[in-house]
Structures are given as C-alpha cells and as structure tokens.
Design a protein around this motif. Structure first.
Motif, PDB file in Angstrom:
ATOM      1  N   LEU A 266      11.626  -7.808   3.003  1.00 53.44           N
ATOM      2  CA  LEU A 266      12.861  -7.022   2.895  1.00 53.44           C
ATOM      3  C   LEU A 266      12.980  -6.366   1.523  1.00 53.44           C
ATOM      4  O   LEU A 266      13.318  -5.177   1.417  1.00 53.44           O
ATOM      5  CB  LEU A 266      14.088  -7.905   3.151  1.00 53.44           C
ATOM      6  N   GLU A 267      12.692  -7.116   0.471  1.00 54.32           N
ATOM      7  CA  GLU A 267      12.780  -6.577  -0.894  1.00 54.32           C
ATOM      8  C   GLU A 267      11.789  -5.433  -1.101  1.00 54.32           C
ATOM      9  O   GLU A 267      12.134  -4.396  -1.674  1.00 54.32           O
ATOM     10  CB  GLU A 267      12.536  -7.694  -1.911  1.00 54.32           C
ATOM     11  N   LYS A 268      10.570  -5.636  -0.635  1.00 54.25           N
ATOM     12  CA  LYS A 268       9.551  -4.585  -0.788  1.00 54.25           C
ATOM     13  C   LYS A 268       9.901  -3.356   0.036  1.00 54.25           C
ATOM     14  O   LYS A 268       9.693  -2.226  -0.413  1.00 54.25           O
ATOM     15  CB  LYS A 268       8.178  -5.120  -0.386  1.00 54.25           C
ATOM     16  N   SER A 269      10.451  -3.578   1.211  1.00 57.82           N
ATOM     17  CA  SER A 269      10.842  -2.455   2.063  1.00 57.82           C
ATOM     18  C   SER A 269      11.961  -1.650   1.420  1.00 57.82           C
ATOM     19  O   SER A 269      11.958  -0.415   1.464  1.00 57.82           O
ATOM     20  CB  SER A 269      11.287  -2.954   3.440  1.00 57.82           C
TER      21      SER A 269
ATOM     22  N   ALA B 229       0.837  -1.207   0.000  1.00 61.71           N
ATOM     23  CA  ALA B 229       0.000   0.000   0.000  1.00 61.71           C
ATOM     24  C   ALA B 229       0.871   1.257   0.000  1.00 61.71           C
ATOM     25  O   ALA B 229       0.548   2.248  -0.674  1.00 61.71           O
ATOM     26  CB  ALA B 229      -0.939  -0.006   1.214  1.00 61.71           C
ATOM     27  N   LEU B 230       1.980   1.212   0.727  1.00 63.74           N
ATOM     28  CA  LEU B 230       2.906   2.345   0.755  1.00 63.74           C
ATOM     29  C   LEU B 230       3.519   2.578  -0.632  1.00 63.74           C
ATOM     30  O   LEU B 230       3.633   3.714  -1.089  1.00 63.74           O
ATOM     31  CB  LEU B 230       4.006   2.108   1.794  1.00 63.74           C
ATOM     32  N   ILE B 231       3.888   1.502  -1.308  1.00 65.38           N
ATOM     33  CA  ILE B 231       4.447   1.612  -2.653  1.00 65.38           C
ATOM     34  C   ILE B 231       3.422   2.233  -3.599  1.00 65.38           C
ATOM     35  O   ILE B 231       3.764   3.089  -4.424  1.00 65.38           O
ATOM     36  CB  ILE B 231       4.947   0.234  -3.153  1.00 65.38           C
ATOM     37  N   THR B 232       2.175   1.855  -3.453  1.00 60.15           N
ATOM     38  CA  THR B 232       1.107   2.437  -4.269  1.00 60.15           C
ATOM     39  C   THR B 232       0.986   3.934  -3.994  1.00 60.15           C
ATOM     40  O   THR B 232       0.871   4.746  -4.925  1.00 60.15           O
ATOM     41  CB  THR B 232      -0.228   1.723  -4.000  1.00 60.15           C
TER      42      THR B 232
END
Length: 149
Positions: free
Chosen positions: A92-95, A16-19
């Motif tokens: 970890l990758e998404k963060s 959601a943060l990436i969006t």
C-alpha cells in the motif's frame, strides 16, 4: 499462487514502476529531452502497469476464493489471516508513492507542454511580423535605426 507470493510479486513490480517514474522525471528535467528515451520509458511503464493489473486481479480472485469480502477491508483481513500484514502494508505504501510520483510526472509533462506551446506561439508571433511583399521581399524593418526626426 499464495497471497504472500502475490503480494511479493506486486511489490517487486511497484518497485520497478517507481524506478521507471524516477527515470521519466529525470528525463523531463533535462534541458534537451531525449524523446526516444522518454517513449521507451512510457512503453515499459505501460507493460508494467498491465502486468500489475493482471496480478492485482489474481490477488482479488484469491481473496474472493478464500471467502473474504472484496475491497480494502477484505484485503486487509486476508493479509492478517495469511500472516502477511507487513507485506500488504508495504505494498500500500509503495503504491501510494508510485501514485504520487505519477501525478508529479503528469504535472511535469503538462508544464513542459505548456512551455513548448508558449514557445511555438512566440515563434508564430515573430513570423507574422515578418511579412513578405508580393515580389517576395521582406517588408520587415531592416534593423537600422532611423535617426532623422
């Protein structure tokens, strides 16, 4: 709450943060920025970051309660023992992606502010050249070319 469910919860919130970061970057690339939309994205981002911090704190507490050392090594060991190494790695990758996007967004904001400041400085410079006499008349050149020389 189990470690696997906490990791899944964190992944959903990072998604959601990436969006939100994508939306924010799209808003910043528009010629005419929608300040209200940008403010709303910032508000949503802050709420999401607060929730992510709460869940991360829960995850660290579960990790500690299960007897693992604090930090990345303990988190990795806890994920391995709980059978959710893939979920941990994906988180970890998404963060890291979200962190890179946030850094880029910060640079975009900085460039936008720098551009706005340059425009304001230019407007001030023009305004200073347009001086008025004590009687209120503009003393700037009329725009006519004086061809008598």
């Amino acid at each position: 709450m189990s470690l696997a469910s906490l990791l899944t919860d964190q992944q959903q919130r990072v998604d959601a943060l990436i969006t939100l970061l994508t939306n924010e970057q799209n808003l910043l690339t528009q010629g005419d920025i929608d300040g209200d939309a940008l403010a709303e994205v910032a508000h949503q981002k802050q709420q999401l970051l607060t929730e992510l911090e709460r869940i991360e704190s829960l995850r660290r507490n579960v990790q500690k309660r299960l007897g693992y050392e604090s930090g990345a090594l303990g988190a990795k060991a806890a994920a391995q023992d709980a059978g959710c190494t893939d979920a941990w790695q994906h988180l970890l990758e998404k963060s890291e992606r979200a962190a890179r996007m946030n850094a880029l967004t910060g640079k975009m904001l900085s460039l936008r502010m720098q551009h706005n400041q340059q425009m304001l400085d230019y407007i001030r410079q023009i305004a200073e050249k347009t001086l008025y006499t004590p009687s209120g008349h503009n003393s700037a050149q009329s725009g006519k070319i004086n061809a008598s020389a």
